[in-house]
Design a protein around this motif. Structure first.
Motif, PDB file in Angstrom:
ATOM      1  N   LEU A 171      12.397   3.159  -9.127  1.00 54.61           N
ATOM      2  CA  LEU A 171      11.258   2.265  -8.914  1.00 54.61           C
ATOM      3  C   LEU A 171      11.692   0.937  -8.304  1.00 54.61           C
ATOM      4  CD1 LEU A 171       9.140   2.957 -12.119  1.00 54.61           C
ATOM      5  CD2 LEU A 171       8.657   3.688  -9.778  1.00 54.61           C
ATOM      6  N   LEU A 172      12.823   0.422  -8.762  1.00 52.80           N
ATOM      7  CA  LEU A 172      13.335  -0.819  -8.170  1.00 52.80           C
ATOM      8  C   LEU A 172      13.688  -0.608  -6.703  1.00 52.80           C
ATOM      9  CD1 LEU A 172      15.542  -2.186 -11.082  1.00 52.80           C
ATOM     10  CD2 LEU A 172      13.398  -3.159 -10.228  1.00 52.80           C
ATOM     11  N   TRP A 173      14.314   0.519  -6.406  1.00 48.53           N
ATOM     12  CA  TRP A 173      14.649   0.843  -5.015  1.00 48.53           C
ATOM     13  C   TRP A 173      13.387   0.941  -4.172  1.00 48.53           C
ATOM     14  CZ3 TRP A 173      13.815   5.605  -2.331  1.00 48.53           C
ATOM     15  CH2 TRP A 173      14.438   5.671  -1.080  1.00 48.53           C
TER      16      TRP A 173
ATOM     17  N   LEU B 122       0.832  -1.202   0.000  1.00 53.49           N
ATOM     18  CA  LEU B 122       0.000   0.000   0.000  1.00 53.49           C
ATOM     19  C   LEU B 122       0.869   1.255   0.000  1.00 53.49           C
ATOM     20  CD1 LEU B 122      -2.872  -0.957   2.441  1.00 53.49           C
ATOM     21  CD2 LEU B 122      -3.090  -0.393   0.016  1.00 53.49           C
ATOM     22  N   ILE B 123       1.919   1.239   0.794  1.00 59.07           N
ATOM     23  CA  ILE B 123       2.848   2.372   0.822  1.00 59.07           C
ATOM     24  C   ILE B 123       3.507   2.536  -0.544  1.00 59.07           C
ATOM     25  CG2 ILE B 123       5.053   3.174   1.776  1.00 59.07           C
ATOM     26  CD1 ILE B 123       4.111   2.066   4.489  1.00 59.07           C
TER      27      ILE B 123
ATOM     28  N   THR C  37       8.817   2.704   1.681  1.00 55.58           N
ATOM     29  CA  THR C  37       8.533   2.903   3.103  1.00 55.58           C
ATOM     30  C   THR C  37       9.371   4.048   3.661  1.00 55.58           C
ATOM     31  OG1 THR C  37       7.999   0.566   3.340  1.00 55.58           O
ATOM     32  CG2 THR C  37       8.488   1.766   5.360  1.00 55.58           C
ATOM     33  N   PHE C  38      10.639   4.104   3.271  1.00 58.41           N
ATOM     34  CA  PHE C  38      11.502   5.196   3.708  1.00 58.41           C
ATOM     35  C   PHE C  38      10.943   6.545   3.252  1.00 58.41           C
ATOM     36  CE2 PHE C  38      14.863   8.183   2.497  1.00 58.41           C
ATOM     37  CZ  PHE C  38      15.390   8.457   3.745  1.00 58.41           C
ATOM     38  N   LEU C  39      10.590   6.666   1.967  1.00 62.06           N
ATOM     39  CA  LEU C  39      10.066   7.931   1.444  1.00 62.06           C
ATOM     40  C   LEU C  39       8.759   8.319   2.126  1.00 62.06           C
ATOM     41  CD1 LEU C  39      10.715   7.594  -2.382  1.00 62.06           C
ATOM     42  CD2 LEU C  39      11.879   9.090  -0.766  1.00 62.06           C
ATOM     43  N   TYR C  40       7.915   7.341   2.353  1.00 65.47           N
ATOM     44  CA  TYR C  40       6.638   7.621   2.992  1.00 65.47           C
ATOM     45  C   TYR C  40       6.845   8.126   4.417  1.00 65.47           C
ATOM     46  CZ  TYR C  40       1.985   7.053   4.904  1.00 65.47           C
ATOM     47  OH  TYR C  40       0.785   7.285   5.521  1.00 65.47           O
TER      48      TYR C  40
ATOM     49  N   ARG D  97      13.226  -1.442   0.689  1.00 71.17           N
ATOM     50  CA  ARG D  97      12.065  -0.768   1.280  1.00 71.17           C
ATOM     51  C   ARG D  97      12.134   0.751   1.092  1.00 71.17           C
ATOM     52  NH1 ARG D  97       8.750  -4.185   4.098  1.00 71.17           N
ATOM     53  NH2 ARG D  97       9.675  -6.143   4.732  1.00 71.17           N
ATOM     54  N   GLY D  98      12.486   1.144  -0.112  1.00 72.26           N
ATOM     55  CA  GLY D  98      12.615   2.570  -0.428  1.00 72.26           C
ATOM     56  C   GLY D  98      11.312   3.322  -0.306  1.00 72.26           C
TER      57      GLY D  98
END
Length: 192
Positions: free
Chosen positions: A119-121, A85-86, A131-134, A128-129
């Motif tokens: 996008l791959l990150w 979802l994230i 999740t980090f950005l969110y 879990r890129g």
């Protein structure tokens, strides 16, 4: 040279059981590890040189996450649902920014290679890129703008309802006019 052979053998073992690769290997008599490596190089070359790169990166950014999202929906574990979802929130946010910045992004060399890497990150569970950005940026921004977003959605809903009503009325009038014209035309034919 032995180290390369060992790496290829380990890679081959990881590819075992992937039926399309098994069929391709049998059809071409080329080892599946070589087919995979060449296919990956061709894919990255196409993206690097921007040959169909926009479509290719969109497919990569959509297909694997959509598949993993379906698996997450069906699993009993809830942590993977949240992760995907994230990802979709970040993907949508990125797509909206990209939509408005398209003219600028067109001039950035190797943009699609960077987009693919991004996008791959974002999507890979190892990084879990998304999740980090969110957590670092989007969560606070979206929460602070929540009332404005809700109001914009409500306004859009009202506008869509008004437009739908107007279109429906116009279609009804048009159908009535066509029916009246058809009836008048029938009456004229009977009189002749």
């Amino acid at each position: 040279m032995d180290q390369i052979k060992n790496q290829l053998q380990q890679f081959r073992q990881k590819l075992d059981g992937i039926e399309p690769l098994e069929k391709a290997e049998q059809a071409t008599n080329v080892p599946k590890e070589y087919l995979t490596i060449v296919g990956t190089l061709v894919l990255f070359s196409l993206i690097f040189f921007s040959i169909g790169a926009g479509s290719m990166t969109s497919i990569v950014g959509f297909i694997y996450p959509a598949y993993k999202s379906l698996l997450a929906i069906e699993s009993k574990v809830r942590g993977d649902d949240t992760q995907w979802l994230i990802y979709w929130v970040v993907y949508c946010f990125f797509s909206i920014i990209e939509l408005f910045a398209d003219m600028i992004l067109y001039w950035i060399p190797f943009y699609y290679a960077f987009k693919l890497a991004f996008l791959l990150w974002c999507m890979l569970p190892q990084t879990r890129g998304a999740t980090f950005l969110y957590e670092a940026f989007l969560k606070d921004f979206l929460k602070s703008q929540e009332s404005k977003i809700d109001q914009a959605l409500e306004d859009a809903k009202k506008t869509a309802k008004v437009i739908g009503h107007e279109v429906g009325s116009n279609v009804k009038e048009m159908v009535s006019g066509v029916a009246a014209a058809a009836a008048s035309s029938e009456g004229d034919k009977k009189d002749d």
